[in-house]
Design a protein around this motif. Structure first.
Motif, short mmCIF file in Angstrom:
data_model
loop_
_atom_site.label_atom_id
_atom_site.label_comp_id
_atom_site.label_asym_id
_atom_site.label_seq_id
_atom_site.Cartn_x
_atom_site.Cartn_y
_atom_site.Cartn_z
N UNK A 188 0.69 -1.17 0.08
CA UNK A 188 0.04 -0.02 0.01
C UNK A 188 0.98 1.42 0.08
N UNK A 189 0.33 2.34 -0.05
CA UNK A 189 0.85 3.92 -0.25
C UNK A 189 1.54 4.26 1.04
N UNK A 202 -3.04 11.35 5.89
CA UNK A 202 -4.34 11.95 5.37
C UNK A 202 -4.97 10.93 4.56
N UNK A 203 -6.19 11.08 4.12
CA UNK A 203 -6.90 10.27 3.13
C UNK A 203 -6.00 10.28 1.74
N UNK A 204 -5.82 11.39 1.49
CA UNK A 204 -4.96 11.54 -0.17
C UNK A 204 -3.69 10.70 0.13
N UNK A 205 -3.00 10.72 1.36
CA UNK A 205 -1.83 10.03 1.07
C UNK A 205 -1.97 8.64 1.16
N UNK A 206 -3.13 8.16 1.90
CA UNK A 206 -3.23 6.64 2.22
C UNK A 206 -3.88 5.90 0.89
N UNK A 207 -4.50 6.82 -0.06
CA UNK A 207 -5.12 6.37 -1.16
C UNK A 207 -4.15 6.34 -2.28
#
Ligand code: NAD
Ligand code: MG
Length: 399
Positions: A188-189, A202-207
């Protein structure tokens, strides 16, 4: 492709009609790109979406399906106006289930999450060929779904890349069942982040997945490795494996998707580039293979492939999924429900990335239920697990 067109025209074979559930998602995008590249082989006969009526209307103009279904009934009138040439427009959750039983050559189950369960079940009951991208339905109700697959003689072809790989390898197990099956995970990211920094993700970093372009939910699941946990349970059901036969390895390149190990120690692996059009095309055109116009996998260019055991401190969700798989009964269903709610809360920035696992663990600790025997019981347990997780989030201290 031209050769195939000519071949089909000569044989006068009608294109396969594909009912595409979840047409506006990333699996939908990949499937529709294949359908548009091979119009003489495939036709989108039915398209569905949850909210995005604008994209669904555009797809209706482009693909001319017989039926379009919008799950949120509030968009019915707008969609009808925006896609006047589509013969039948349906709306609402019940309409999804009704549409799933309509005739088609294959049902592509690509709605995200538990919401795919009812339409996928309806398609199985209709005896359709199921091309399965959605994994949550098997985690939530694997025993019931696989029982229905057998009763209704509905062929099931997995699209998840690891399971597609296993499906392709499975012919080699005819005389010698595998001792173990290994699924690989990119990690994953956030794979290379310091563990102490994860609570700030953050959500942006995790996705921001390194290898695959996917929907938000599965991308977060990839970062927590819950995705691999769900896939273990998916493999358990699709390939009738015992939990002790299933295993995970981190493989950052995402080129080896899975391998099977035989009693003598020999291993067979499936490799391909990280592009979902490959497993989708394999399932759509099975048992034949399409000459896809994709970049070749050049191992000489890649040079080295890396593998390592998952770090349990970094990926607590994998331990929870393992526990659910081993416990069986309603536990995977509760795990899945709690995960869907926790991931949604993280995406809405109501909890932190590192709150996802403890929240799921709490729901698993406070709620147990007997193994569901019917789809109604599955829905009831799912509902309770979601409510409990939501209630806990309301008082969660995530400072
Ligand atoms: P996505 O978020 O991009 O798309 C989801 C689709 O489901 C959309 O069409 C949306 O309209 C529909 N949908 C969402 N909620 C719905 C509801 N309540 N009722 C009806 N429709 C609803 O998701 P995705 O990445 O395309 O993934 C779809 C499924 O495929 C997931 O189960 C995922 O685990 C699985 N999968 C995806 C990939 C991938 O590369 N994206 C790979 C393997 C497996
Ligand atoms: Mg996968």
């Amino acid at each position: 492709m031209i050769a195939i067109k000519k071949q089909n025209a000569a044989k006068n074979i009608a294109p396969k009609s594909i009912a595409l559930f979840g047409a506006t998602g990333t699996i939908g995008d990949n499937a529709l790109s294949l359908i548009s590249d091979y119009p003489h082989l495939f036709r989108a006969s039915l398209l569905t979406a949850q909210e995005n009526w604008q994209k669904l209307a555009r797809l209706c103009h482009q693909f001319h399906p017989d039926v379009a279904v919008i799950a949120n009934p509030a968009h019915y009138a707008t969609l009808k106006e925006a896609a006047p040439a589509t013969t039948r427009i349906m709306a609402g959750e019940d309409a999804l289930n009704e549409a799933a039983a309509l005739p088609c050559d294959a049902h592509l189950s690509a709605i995200v999450g538990f919401a795919a369960l009812a339409p996928t079940f309806a398609a199985i009951q209709a005896g359709h060929t199921i091309i399965l991208a959605n994994k949550e339905c098997l985690v939530a109700a694997g025993a019931l779904l696989m029982e229905a697959v057998a009763t209704h003689h509905a062929p099931l072809i997995p699209v998840d890349s690891e399971h597609s790989g296993l499906f392709q390898l499975w012919a080699t197990t005819q005389h010698n069942p595998p001792a173990t099956v290994t699924l690989t995970a990119s990690g994953g990211a956030l794979r290379d982040w310091e563990i102490t920094r994860l609570h700030d993700a953050t959500p942006a970093e995790a996705i921001a997945h390194p290898n695959w372009r996917m929907g938000a939910k599965i991308s977060v699941d990839s970062a927590t490795l819950m995705n691999k946990g769900l896939e273990l349970i998916e493999a358990q059901h699709v390939f009738s494996l015992a939990p002790t036969q299933l295993d995970v390895l981190i493989h950052p390149e995402s080129l080896v998707h899975c391998f099977i190990t035989f009693a003598d120690g020999a291993q067979l692996a499936q490799l391909s580039i990280a592009d979902m059009r490959l497993p989708i095309a394999h399932a759509l055109y099975y048992p034949h293979r399409l000459a896809l116009n994709l970049p070749p996998l050049s191992l000489a260019t890649v040079g080295a492939l890396h593998f390592s055991a998952p770090d349990s401190a970094r990926y607590p969700c994998l331990r929870l999924a393992h526990h659910a798989m081993q416990t069986g009964g309603a536990t995977p269903l509760i795990l899945n429900a709690a995960n869907e709610i926790a991931v949604e809360a993280f995406l809405q920035q109501r909890i932190r990335f590192t709150d996802i696992a403890p929240l799921i663990e709490e729901t698993l600790a406070i709620f147990t239920a007997p193994s569901p025997q019917t789809l109604d019981e599955v829905h009831e347990i799912n509902h309770t697990a979601r409510e409990l997780t939501l209630k806990r989030i309301a008082t969660w201290n995530h400072s």
